[in-house]
Design a protein around this motif. Structure first.
Motif, PDB file in Angstrom:
ATOM      1  N   VAL A  43       0.446   5.542 -18.751  1.00  5.52           N
ATOM      2  CA  VAL A  43       0.291   5.141 -17.390  1.00  5.52           C
ATOM      3  C   VAL A  43       0.889   5.240 -16.390  1.00  5.52           C
ATOM      4  O   VAL A  43       1.101   6.133 -16.174  1.00  5.52           O
ATOM      5  CB  VAL A  43       0.477   3.525 -17.351  1.00  5.52           C
ATOM      6  CG1 VAL A  43       0.781   2.983 -15.984  1.00  5.52           C
ATOM      7  CG2 VAL A  43       0.726   2.155 -18.083  1.00  5.52           C
ATOM      8  N   TYR A  44      -0.313   5.793 -15.695  1.00  2.50           N
ATOM      9  CA  TYR A  44      -0.881   6.772 -14.117  1.00  2.50           C
ATOM     10  C   TYR A  44      -0.426   6.026 -13.792  1.00  2.50           C
ATOM     11  O   TYR A  44      -1.713   4.844 -13.210  1.00  2.50           O
ATOM     12  CB  TYR A  44      -1.438   8.209 -14.165  1.00  2.50           C
ATOM     13  CG  TYR A  44      -1.231   9.035 -15.312  1.00  2.50           C
ATOM     14  CD1 TYR A  44      -0.044   9.922 -14.601  1.00  2.50           C
ATOM     15  CD2 TYR A  44      -1.333   8.975 -16.438  1.00  2.50           C
ATOM     16  CE1 TYR A  44      -0.385  11.155 -15.294  1.00  2.50           C
ATOM     17  CE2 TYR A  44      -1.213  10.303 -17.028  1.00  2.50           C
ATOM     18  CZ  TYR A  44      -0.416  11.094 -16.744  1.00  2.50           C
ATOM     19  OH  TYR A  44      -0.564  12.149 -17.356  1.00  2.50           O
ATOM     20  N   ALA A  45       0.190   6.134 -11.958  1.00  2.00           N
ATOM     21  CA  ALA A  45       0.316   5.317 -10.885  1.00  2.00           C
ATOM     22  C   ALA A  45       0.763   6.575  -9.630  1.00  2.00           C
ATOM     23  O   ALA A  45       1.436   6.935 -10.037  1.00  2.00           O
ATOM     24  CB  ALA A  45       0.928   4.499 -11.352  1.00  2.00           C
ATOM     25  N   PHE A  85      -0.001  11.313  -8.815  1.00  2.00           N
ATOM     26  CA  PHE A  85      -0.613   9.604  -9.557  1.00  2.00           C
ATOM     27  C   PHE A  85       0.518  10.502 -10.967  1.00  2.00           C
ATOM     28  O   PHE A  85       0.220  11.499 -11.300  1.00  2.00           O
ATOM     29  CB  PHE A  85      -1.157   9.705 -10.277  1.00  2.00           C
ATOM     30  CG  PHE A  85      -1.807   9.057  -9.418  1.00  2.00           C
ATOM     31  CD1 PHE A  85      -2.518   7.806 -10.239  1.00  2.00           C
ATOM     32  CD2 PHE A  85      -2.751   8.604  -8.121  1.00  2.00           C
ATOM     33  CE1 PHE A  85      -2.618   6.121  -9.187  1.00  2.00           C
ATOM     34  CE2 PHE A  85      -3.225   8.479  -8.405  1.00  2.00           C
ATOM     35  CZ  PHE A  85      -3.695   7.059  -7.483  1.00  2.00           C
ATOM     36  N   LYS A  86       2.154   9.644 -11.087  1.00  4.44           N
ATOM     37  CA  LYS A  86       2.495  10.083 -11.820  1.00  4.44           C
ATOM     38  C   LYS A  86       2.636   8.641 -13.902  1.00  4.44           C
ATOM     39  O   LYS A  86       2.270   7.497 -13.092  1.00  4.44           O
ATOM     40  CB  LYS A  86       4.141  10.984 -11.603  1.00  4.44           C
ATOM     41  CG  LYS A  86       3.957  11.252 -10.923  1.00  4.44           C
ATOM     42  CD  LYS A  86       5.609  12.003 -10.203  1.00  4.44           C
ATOM     43  CE  LYS A  86       5.761  13.137  -9.660  1.00  4.44           C
ATOM     44  NZ  LYS A  86       6.348  13.456  -8.533  1.00  4.44           N
ATOM     45  N   VAL A  87       3.665   9.510 -14.215  1.00  2.00           N
ATOM     46  CA  VAL A  87       3.737   8.238 -15.440  1.00  2.00           C
ATOM     47  C   VAL A  87       4.738   7.652 -15.223  1.00  2.00           C
ATOM     48  O   VAL A  87       5.992   7.605 -14.770  1.00  2.00           O
ATOM     49  CB  VAL A  87       3.872   8.939 -16.280  1.00  2.00           C
ATOM     50  CG1 VAL A  87       3.706   8.298 -17.965  1.00  2.00           C
ATOM     51  CG2 VAL A  87       2.829  10.168 -17.680  1.00  2.00           C
ATOM     52  N   VAL A  88       4.750   6.445 -15.488  1.00  2.00           N
ATOM     53  CA  VAL A  88       5.348   5.085 -15.117  1.00  2.00           C
ATOM     54  C   VAL A  88       5.644   4.728 -16.419  1.00  2.00           C
ATOM     55  O   VAL A  88       4.666   4.306 -17.203  1.00  2.00           O
ATOM     56  CB  VAL A  88       4.244   4.186 -13.965  1.00  2.00           C
ATOM     57  CG1 VAL A  88       4.629   4.934 -12.654  1.00  2.00           C
ATOM     58  CG2 VAL A  88       3.833   2.917 -13.793  1.00  2.00           C
ATOM     59  N   GLU A 147       8.596   1.642 -10.243  1.00  2.00           N
ATOM     60  CA  GLU A 147       8.292   2.696  -9.326  1.00  2.00           C
ATOM     61  C   GLU A 147       7.121   3.284  -8.955  1.00  2.00           C
ATOM     62  O   GLU A 147       6.580   4.570  -8.203  1.00  2.00           O
ATOM     63  CB  GLU A 147       7.915   4.240 -11.111  1.00  2.00           C
ATOM     64  CG  GLU A 147       8.935   3.627 -11.758  1.00  2.00           C
ATOM     65  CD  GLU A 147       9.202   3.921 -13.400  1.00  2.00           C
ATOM     66  OE1 GLU A 147       8.569   5.293 -13.779  1.00  2.00           O
ATOM     67  OE2 GLU A 147       8.727   2.902 -14.239  1.00  2.00           O
ATOM     68  N   ILE A 148       6.423   2.462  -9.087  1.00  2.00           N
ATOM     69  CA  ILE A 148       4.732   2.409  -8.138  1.00  2.00           C
ATOM     70  C   ILE A 148       5.111   2.363  -6.618  1.00  2.00           C
ATOM     71  O   ILE A 148       5.291   1.378  -6.471  1.00  2.00           O
ATOM     72  CB  ILE A 148       3.493   1.641  -8.837  1.00  2.00           C
ATOM     73  CG1 ILE A 148       3.560   1.934 -10.470  1.00  2.00           C
ATOM     74  CG2 ILE A 148       2.566   1.632  -7.860  1.00  2.00           C
ATOM     75  CD1 ILE A 148       2.859   0.951 -11.458  1.00  2.00           C
ATOM     76  N   ARG A 160       0.802   2.441  -0.412  1.00  5.45           N
ATOM     77  CA  ARG A 160       0.019   3.202  -0.082  1.00  5.45           C
ATOM     78  C   ARG A 160      -1.437   3.596  -0.212  1.00  5.45           C
ATOM     79  O   ARG A 160      -1.806   2.955  -1.127  1.00  5.45           O
ATOM     80  CB  ARG A 160       0.305   5.362  -1.208  1.00  5.45           C
ATOM     81  CG  ARG A 160       2.116   5.676  -1.236  1.00  5.45           C
ATOM     82  CD  ARG A 160       1.293   6.647  -0.244  1.00  5.45           C
ATOM     83  NE  ARG A 160       2.852   7.782   0.245  1.00  5.45           N
ATOM     84  CZ  ARG A 160       3.238   8.686   1.296  1.00  5.45           C
ATOM     85  NH1 ARG A 160       2.373   8.869   1.606  1.00  5.45           N
ATOM     86  NH2 ARG A 160       4.400   8.750   1.518  1.00  5.45           N
ATOM     87  N   LEU A 161      -1.803   3.664   1.167  1.00  6.50           N
ATOM     88  CA  LEU A 161      -3.627   4.181   0.185  1.00  6.50           C
ATOM     89  C   LEU A 161      -4.031   5.354  -0.371  1.00  6.50           C
ATOM     90  O   LEU A 161      -5.045   4.686  -1.316  1.00  6.50           O
ATOM     91  CB  LEU A 161      -4.411   4.107   1.720  1.00  6.50           C
ATOM     92  CG  LEU A 161      -5.798   3.815   1.626  1.00  6.50           C
ATOM     93  CD1 LEU A 161      -5.853   2.479   1.646  1.00  6.50           C
ATOM     94  CD2 LEU A 161      -6.395   4.006   3.527  1.00  6.50           C
ATOM     95  N   LEU A 162      -3.698   6.556   0.390  1.00  5.51           N
ATOM     96  CA  LEU A 162      -4.286   7.650  -0.155  1.00  5.51           C
ATOM     97  C   LEU A 162      -3.018   8.538  -1.031  1.00  5.51           C
ATOM     98  O   LEU A 162      -2.069   8.419   0.177  1.00  5.51           O
ATOM     99  CB  LEU A 162      -4.961   7.725   0.170  1.00  5.51           C
ATOM    100  CG  LEU A 162      -6.323   9.474  -0.305  1.00  5.51           C
ATOM    101  CD1 LEU A 162      -7.275   8.765  -0.835  1.00  5.51           C
ATOM    102  CD2 LEU A 162      -6.723   9.499   1.549  1.00  5.51           C
ATOM    103  N   THR A 163      -2.795   8.574  -2.541  1.00  3.78           N
ATOM    104  CA  THR A 163      -1.821  10.139  -2.195  1.00  3.78           C
ATOM    105  C   THR A 163      -2.107  11.210  -1.657  1.00  3.78           C
ATOM    106  O   THR A 163      -3.213  11.927  -2.073  1.00  3.78           O
ATOM    107  CB  THR A 163      -2.034   9.646  -4.014  1.00  3.78           C
ATOM    108  OG1 THR A 163      -2.901  10.379  -4.528  1.00  3.78           O
ATOM    109  CG2 THR A 163      -1.215   9.011  -4.740  1.00  3.78           C
TER     110      THR A 163
END
Lengths: 321, 363, 277
Positions: free
Chosen positions: B22-24, B34-37, B42-43, B47-50
């Motif tokens: 899962v990436y978020a 976007f990183k593995v969570v 952790e999310i 954020r509207l936009l990374t």
């Protein structure tokens, strides 16, 4: 102040004293200004100057050769103190002729670090911004904050020793003398106290975030090589990945190459899309150069740059480590 | 449409992570990507936009194509678990679908697998994309210029709306429908099935939910300014290719790669070998047409020697060439380039300037 | 799913040095695994990525003809780091090849027509492939005229073969060098001037031009002067390339990618591209 600047620029252009003036205009984003090239008096009203003017416009006097001095034509550059130092450096390094530039100093109160503003805004988008008497106000949806400018100024500005141009042709208002600003050098003091392993770790923390976009290099007035070593492929000096081994080489070599030439304007750090603390090493190098060679970059265009000069009496302790 | 109460969000992510990588959106050091969570904590939901584009999930900044040693070439390991991406904004979902055209065979003979990029395909094809509606677009957003919108479901498998206390989930693709179907089934029969307990958190959305979703959608749309008409932009750009206007538009560009590297659709890459003593790897690394070295040949000749040429290439590729080849612009209006450009180049102003240009070559 | 990024192994069978300065070498390669060879079918004008593990890849036009089934030929000019490494190869070494990539000269269209081939310098590689191919299918084509220029006699590729072709009566070969040299019996002068002088007939003719950019630049106006229609003039373009399959974006020119839409284009096609090739 801004009216005075615009009037001066109009006169310069109308009188044919300069062909072009490089300065800033309002940017499309609330917290931004953007470089502008003014070539007719009518356009001069586009000029702005405030704490969003973080770019160093001197860059365009070398990088945009087309615009500069087509066969000896004069260009005016609107400058903060640090930007003026870049122009003095260019003169000293024979990148531009002093006679070809008209240096227009503006009184600088420091420029914003938009990352700091965003952090204080807590993720809410800043839609409006205004500044008055050292206070900065930002507004947006569910957002109305006022803070001391010093809380959101760029790190380079907090440690600035020459906010206003030392060498200039025209100054808008009254230029203040530079003054040493030792108390703001805590970050370097801290860094110097670290062991070499700890320093390396600190640098790894910084440079591991690099995405190799070279925004730092390309907005840097001191990075004007026709071809940067990272852009050479035969031989190729450096790997191209965003891995720390590669990014570290890029940043360290760049740091060494601008040592004694960096004017600490902080444009690199503000340009970085990943928020790297790029000033730390650059300012450390500037301190080293000053301590060893008594040279401060871009203060006197008549003085030979430290790295292009040798004096018999200079400290050579670095040779023995 | 189903509803997932936020109190159950963590269970949901944990359960999702059993079957998927899962990436978020995760924020570290002030910058998000976007990183593995493994859990919801952790999310970064705010954020509207990374800051970094999610293209790197499927097309990493640097990716090993293969490793080699004295025994020959060893292909990198093929993916294990499929990837699920939580919380992609509509622009980013669309950008992945565009990149899938490039890395797939949309342009070449579709039966010729020679043109398929296995590294992208093996990850993207099995992925499950949770699009997330934007209830409050930023001033830098311009998805509505390019056929998108803050509540666009396009290319999502499951479209999610943050409705305050609940996430409303609308299955869009067959994959998404199957997933939601499984969740609701599980919700029905969950009591004994502890592993599927997360499923219990979803329920059919109510009429009030649907109404709320519609309100949020129209509210978000109203926040965005009316877009200009980009019809014919691609041909117009070709018409003015040789005009001086490019000089003016590119004057302040310093030719760094910030725009390209945060761009969710820029996909140019370099291929490099790294190794010594007969052992090493071949990797591909993001590259940018903004860099002079991008096209410079061994002889020293550079077909795009000037800053202006490279600036023009990027604009042409996005809004003209890509249209010729794939029927749409290679831009989703995410606005990341607008945000990061160190000298304040705003691509929207460039487009407007092109549209208003009345010199030679303009129709 | 096949993986086009993975090169197949080939063995360097023979190496021929083409010039006195040893800057041009011709490599004949054979597939290590016969099955790879069976899968590898190509046409004149296509290219391959020549891969040296640890050094990288470089694209080269295939100089052999598909009718020459027992080897694959590449001629490599030493210009950069990869080509330098290729020059260090010895017979028996293993290299990697990815391909065949790109399109090819439209030999089907040429059938029944007269074909004029104009080449310069070491860009003669895929032209050799084309000539050998057409000679092998000689009955399909009308007159074959080859105009080939080099700076000096030493810089012609495939000299033995050129000598053989000169003896043939089903092919007209004009060799020209830039400046007169003692003992040279061919023509003298730059390719564009020689083309103007020879003024090949446009009747039912197709032209293929391949050479350094400067030669192409000055030859095209001559062809226009001689009234060859753009649709009947073909050239092969070169750009930096990496992936070879239309992904990496490097060889993008206008809406085209040289690696998949080219490298062979008619002048008519190039006329529609805004960017100068």
């Amino acid at each position: 102040m801004i009216e005075e600047l615009r009037e001066k620029v109009k006169k310069l252009l109308a009188g044919g004293d300069v062909e072009l003036v490089i300065g800033w205009e309002k940017g499309s984003q609330p917290l931004s200004s953007t470089p502008v090239f003014i070539d007719s008096p009518e356009e001069a009203d586009r000029l702005v100057f405030d704490s969003t003017c973080g770019n160093n416009p001197a860059v365009y006097s070398t990088k945009d050769a087309r615009r500069l001095v087509k066969a000896g034509k004069k260009v005016g550059v609107v400058v903060k103190g640090c930007d003026a130092r870049s122009l003095s450096l260019y003169v000293a390094e024979k990148q531009v002729k002093r006679d070809n530039i008209v240096i227009i100093g503006v009184p600088c109160r420091g420029v914003l670090d938009s990352d700091k503003v965003e952090e204080l805004a807590g993720g809410r988008e800043v839609l409006e911004y205004s500044e008055q008497d050292g206070k900065i106000t930002v507004r947006g949806k569910d957002l109305d904050l006022t803070f001391d400018a010093k809380d959101v100024l760029s790190a380079s500005c907090l440690a600035c020793i020459y906010p206003d141009a030392k060498e200039y042709d025209i100054f808008i208002g009254e230029a203040r003398d530079g003054k040493p600003n030792k108390e703001q050098n805590a970050a370097i003091d801290e860094f110097e106290k670290l062991s070499s392993e700890e320093r390396w770790k600190r640098m790894e923390e910084i440079y591991s975030k690099c995405i190799r976009c070279y925004a730092c290099r390309n907005v840097c007035p001191s990075c004007y090589c026709n071809e940067c070593f990272v852009d050479q492929n035969d031989p190729q000096w450096i790997g191209k990945t965003p891995e720390i081994t590669d990014t570290m080489i890029f940043h360290i070599i760049r740091n060494l190459h601008v040592a004694g030439r960096c004017v600490e304007c902080g444009a690199c750090e503000r340009a970085c899309p990943m928020g790297l603390d790029l000033l730390l090493l650059n300012r450390k190098a500037a301190r080293e150069v000053e301590e060893r060679f008594g040279y401060v970059t871009g203060i006197d265009s008549g003085e030979k740059p430290a790295m292009a000069d040798f004096r018999e009496d200079e400290k050579q302790n670095f040779i023995m480590g | 449409m189903v509803r997932l109460e936020k109190g159950k969000f963590d269970d949901f992510i944990r359960s999702l992570a059993e079957d998927y990588i899962v990436y978020a959106a995760v924020t570290t050091g002030g910058k998000s990507s976007f990183k593995v969570v493994a859990s919801a904590g952790e999310i970064d939901e705010g954020r509207l936009l990374t800051d970094r584009s999610p293209k790197e999930i499927f097309f990493p900044h640097s990716e090993v194509l293969f490793e080699y040693d004295e025994d020959g070439i060893r292909e990198t390991e093929k993916a294990g678990k499929p990837i699920a991406v939580w919380g992609l904004r509509g622009c980013d979902v669309k950008s992945l679908a565009m990149l899938d055209k490039v890395f797939g065979t949309a342009r070449q003979m579709p039966d010729n697998e020679m043109f398929e990029d296995p590294y992208w395909k093996r990850k993207y094809d099995n992925s499950l994309i949770f699009g997330l509606a934007c209830n409050e677009p930023r001033s830098s957003c311009f998805c509505n210029w390019l056929g998108g919108g803050p509540h666009s479901e396009d290319a999502s498998d499951i479209f999610v709306i943050d409705a305050g206390d609940v996430f409303l989930m609308q299955p869009v693709s067959d994959k998404g429908k199957a997933f939601i179907g499984k969740m609701t089934d599980a919700a029905g029969a969950s009591a004994q099935d502890e592993k599927r307990a997360a499923g219990a958190s979803v329920a059919k959305a109510s009429g009030a939910d649907e109404k709320k979703a519609a309100e949020l959608a129209s509210g978000a749309r109203a926040m965005m300014a009316e877009p200009p008409d980009l019809d014919g932009l691609d041909e117009r750009l070709k018409g003015i290719f040789h005009e001086d206007i490019w000089e003016e538009m590119s004057a302040k560009c310093v030719n760094c790669g910030a725009c390209a590297f945060v761009c969710s659709t820029c996909h140019c890459f370099d291929v490099q070998d790294e190794g010594k003593g007969g052992k090493g790897k071949r990797i591909r690394i993001w590259d940018s047409c903004m860099f002079p070295i991008f096209t410079r040949e061994a002889s020293g000749h550079n077909p795009r020697p000037l800053s202006r040429d490279r600036f023009k290439q990027r604009v042409m590729h996005k809004y003209s060439y890509f249209v010729d080849n794939y029927g749409e612009s290679l831009c989703t209006g995410c606005g990341r380039c607008v945000i990061v450009c160190p000298v304040g180049v705003d691509i929207r102003e460039v487009i407007k300037r092109v549209l208003s240009f009345e010199g030679k070559g303009a129709r | 799913m096949s993986n086009t990024y993975i090169p197949v192994n080939m063995r360097v069978e023979t190496i021929a040095v083409e010039d006195k300065e040893k800057a041009l070498r011709t490599f004949d390669l054979v597939f290590v695994d016969e099955a790879d060879g069976k899968r590898f079918t190509y046409m004149p004008g296509q290219f391959c990525e020549f891969s040296l593990l640890g050094k990288g890849e470089s694209p080269f036009g295939i100089a052999s003809s598909p009718t020459e089934t027992d080897f694959l030929r590449f001629t490599v000019n030493r210009t950069g780091s990869v080509t330098n490494e290729i020059h260090y190869l010895r017979e028996g070494d293993t290299v990697g090849i990815r391909g065949p990539l790109g399109n090819w000269y439209p030999v089907e269209k040429f059938k029944g027509g007269n074909v004029v081939i104009i080449g310069g310098g070491f860009a003669f590689t895929t032209l050799r492939s084309l000539i050998v191919y057409m000679l092998e299918h000689r009955q399909d084509y009308g007159d074959l005229t080859v105009i080939y220029g080099a700076r000096n006699p030493d810089l012609f590729l495939y000299k033995d073969e050129l000598a053989q072709w000169q003896k043939r009566d089903d092919l007209t070969l004009h060799l020209t060098i830039d400046k007169p040299v003692e003992g040279w019996t061919g023509m003298t002068g730059f390719v564009p001037a020689v083309v103007r002088e020879l003024a090949p007939s446009t009747e039912n003719a197709w032209v293929v031009v391949c050479g350094p950019p400067i030669m192409i630049k000055f030859t095209l106006p001559v062809l226009a002067e001689l009234r060859f229609p753009d649709a009947r003039v073909y050239t092969s373009l070169e750009r930096r390339m990496k992936c070879g399959i239309g992904k990496c974006g490097r060889c993008n020119i206008g809406s085209k990618y040289i690696c998949i839409d080219g490298p062979v284009f008619s002048m008519e096609e190039l006329g529609e591209i805004p960017e100068t090739p």
